[in-house]
Write an enzyme that holds these catalytic residues in place. Structure first.
Site, PDB file in Angstrom:
ATOM      1  CG  PHE A 155       3.143   1.231   4.671  1.00 38.29           C
ATOM      2  CD1 PHE A 155       3.457  -0.081   4.362  1.00 38.29           C
ATOM      3  CD2 PHE A 155       3.039   2.152   3.639  1.00 38.29           C
ATOM      4  CE1 PHE A 155       3.683  -0.475   3.048  1.00 38.29           C
ATOM      5  CE2 PHE A 155       3.260   1.769   2.324  1.00 38.29           C
ATOM      6  CZ  PHE A 155       3.584   0.453   2.029  1.00 38.29           C
ATOM      7  CG  LEU A 156      -1.885   3.898   8.965  1.00 42.89           C
ATOM      8  CD1 LEU A 156      -3.309   4.414   9.131  1.00 42.89           C
ATOM      9  CD2 LEU A 156      -0.876   5.019   9.163  1.00 42.89           C
ATOM     10  CB  ALA A 258       9.970 -16.584  19.856  1.00 43.47           C
ATOM     11  N   GLY A 259       6.871 -15.892  19.860  1.00 45.54           N
ATOM     12  CA  GLY A 259       5.633 -15.765  20.622  1.00 45.54           C
ATOM     13  C   GLY A 259       4.610 -16.781  20.175  1.00 45.54           C
ATOM     14  CB  CYS A 266      -2.324  -5.964   8.154  1.00 44.25           C
ATOM     15  SG  CYS A 266      -3.123  -4.349   8.183  1.00 44.25           S
ATOM     16  CE  LYS A 269      -7.173  -7.458   4.827  1.00 46.69           C
ATOM     17  NZ  LYS A 269      -6.477  -6.786   3.699  1.00 46.69           N
TER      18      LYS A 269
END
Length: 438
Positions: A155-156, A258-259, A266, A269
């Protein structure tokens, strides 16, 4: 304790360096001779803040080693981590050929009990295929050697991977035997001493946890982008909406920005792979499928705003792009919104000038010289008709707008990450556009 980690990409190299920092003897393995040669000479194959110093320190201490031959260290190790790539196939499923090849290699050469731990992100049920691959090779050899398989998803966050490894929110471990559980608890004991939780569970649940966590984060991003797009239409301000939502303790404020869409190695996929797993089992993950659809559309929003700013006439326009990587503190451009924006701008006949603090070489490797690479953010805006911010690097947060105004030909600013004060820019004479507000 001796361990091996197969794969010296992002996950494998960071994990190996961090385990060795805790006093564990680590051998990192990769079939790429060029990559191993560079690592032996202190050259990092990836950009991650602090990684080069961490690797150098532990190599000099004799705890971190690099080789192309997994078989050379199998007799010495208790645990083998598989951290090889699982690239998506055309149908969105995870390609397990590298994972299974590691399993076969282990089956061909082990002489004693080991635990093979899958650290790569793999679909639920992969452990059964890994176990079968090892057993098949043992049967060919006519030997009866006990082994265990386990799951230990990572979880990096890119740009903060060392901190995430050393001070994890949680360590998820899936095991199927008491022997494997004890070995994994021993391995992670230095972390639990500092109070970081280790969650022991069955292997399928561990495999699912990784996908579920990434899918939830991706869902929050796509949800807010959907809300932002509606905010623009109805005249609301997505920043106000975000704060109002985030103040609810049941929702919280993280991952509600938002962006112009998410990218990286990650989220895209894993969202595709989770949706594909559902289809394999006759179940449509309708929310997850919508998350992917919203995100793919969102990657075009910066281009759409530029297109509208010039009434569809982008041919010959000079567009400056600030940021190429999918997020700050990494050179990773996998699935980055910048790739979509560049492609659409070039197809529309625009001239594209770009700058990124770290990802320029990666951009050259991916798309060549179809854009103009600039020496800094100010060089990029010379004679530009518009600026588009795609990655919120810290150095982009407080530009000298007066200098920029004098350097530009036209004065359009599209803020793809909502970090600027629109009122300030409008007062200076810029035409400013952002995500989620008219």
């Amino acid at each position: 304790m001796n361990i091996a980690i197969v794969g010296t990409g992002y996950v494998g190299l960071v994990s190996g360096a961090c385990f060795s920092e805790m006093g564990i003897n680590v051998t990192c393995v990769d079939i790429d001779k060029n990559k191993i040669s560079k690592l032996l000479n202190g050259v990092m194959p990836i950009y991650e803040p602090g990684l080069d110093d961490l690797v150098d320190r532990n190599v000099k201490a004799g705890r971190l080693h690099f080789t192309t031959d997994l078989t050379a260290c199998l007799d010495e190790v208790e645990v083998v981590f598989s951290a090889v790539g699982t690239p998506p196939d055309e149908d969105g499923s995870a390609d397990l050929k590298y994972v299974l090849e590691v399993a076969r290699t282990v089956g061909r050469h082990i002489k004693k009990h080991i635990v093979l731990v899958t650290k790569s992100t793999v679909p639920v049920g992969t452990s059964n295929k890994v176990r079968a691959a090892i057993q098949e090779e043992l049967d060919k050899r006519g030997v009866n050697i006990k082994f265990d398989v386990a799951s230990n998803p990572e979880f990096l966050k890119e740009g903060a991977a060392i901190k995430d490894f050393m001070a994890p929110d949680r360590v998820v471990v899936g095991v199927e035997s008491e022997t494997a559980r004890k070995l994994m608890e021993k391995l992670y004991r230095p972390f639990t001493l500092n109070g970081y939780p280790i969650l022991i569970m069955d292997v399928p649940s561990a495999e699912m946890t990784k996908y579920a966590a990434n899918a939830m984060l991706a869902t929050r991003i796509s949800f807010m982008n959907d809300i932002a797009n509606l905010c623009e239409l109805v005249g609301a301000n997505v920043d106000h909406v975000r704060k109002g939502m985030g103040s609810d303790s049941r929702i919280g404020s993280r991952f509600l920005y938002a962006g112009c869409g998410y990218g990286g190695s990650c989220f895209p996929k894993d969202v595709k792979a989770l949706a594909h797993t559902g289809v394999e089992y006759g179940y449509h993950m309708r929310v997850i499928e919508a998350v992917e659809e919203v995100n793919e559309k969102q990657k075009s929003i910066v281009f759409d705003k530029l297109y509208n700013a010039f009434n569809g006439e982008l041919k010959g326009k000079i567009i400056a792009l600030w940021g190429l990587s999918f997020k700050p503190e990494t050179d990773d451009m996998r699935e980055a919104p910048s790739l979509v924006v560049i492609d659409k701008l070039l197809r529309a006949g625009a001239i594209v000038r770009v700058y990124d603090p770290i990802a320029m070489d990666e951009s050259r490797r991916r798309i060549g010289d179809v854009v103009i690479y600039c020496k800094d953010m100010y060089d990029a805006v010379i004679d530009a008709d518009a600026i588009a911010l795609l990655t919120e690097w810290k150095q982009f947060r407080m530009p000298s707008w007066g200098i920029i105004y004098k350097a530009m030909k036209n004065y359009v600013v599209v803020d793809g990450r909502n970090i600027y004060d629109g009122n300030e820019l409008k007062e200076l004479g810029f035409t400013y556009s952002r995500i989620g507000q008219k």
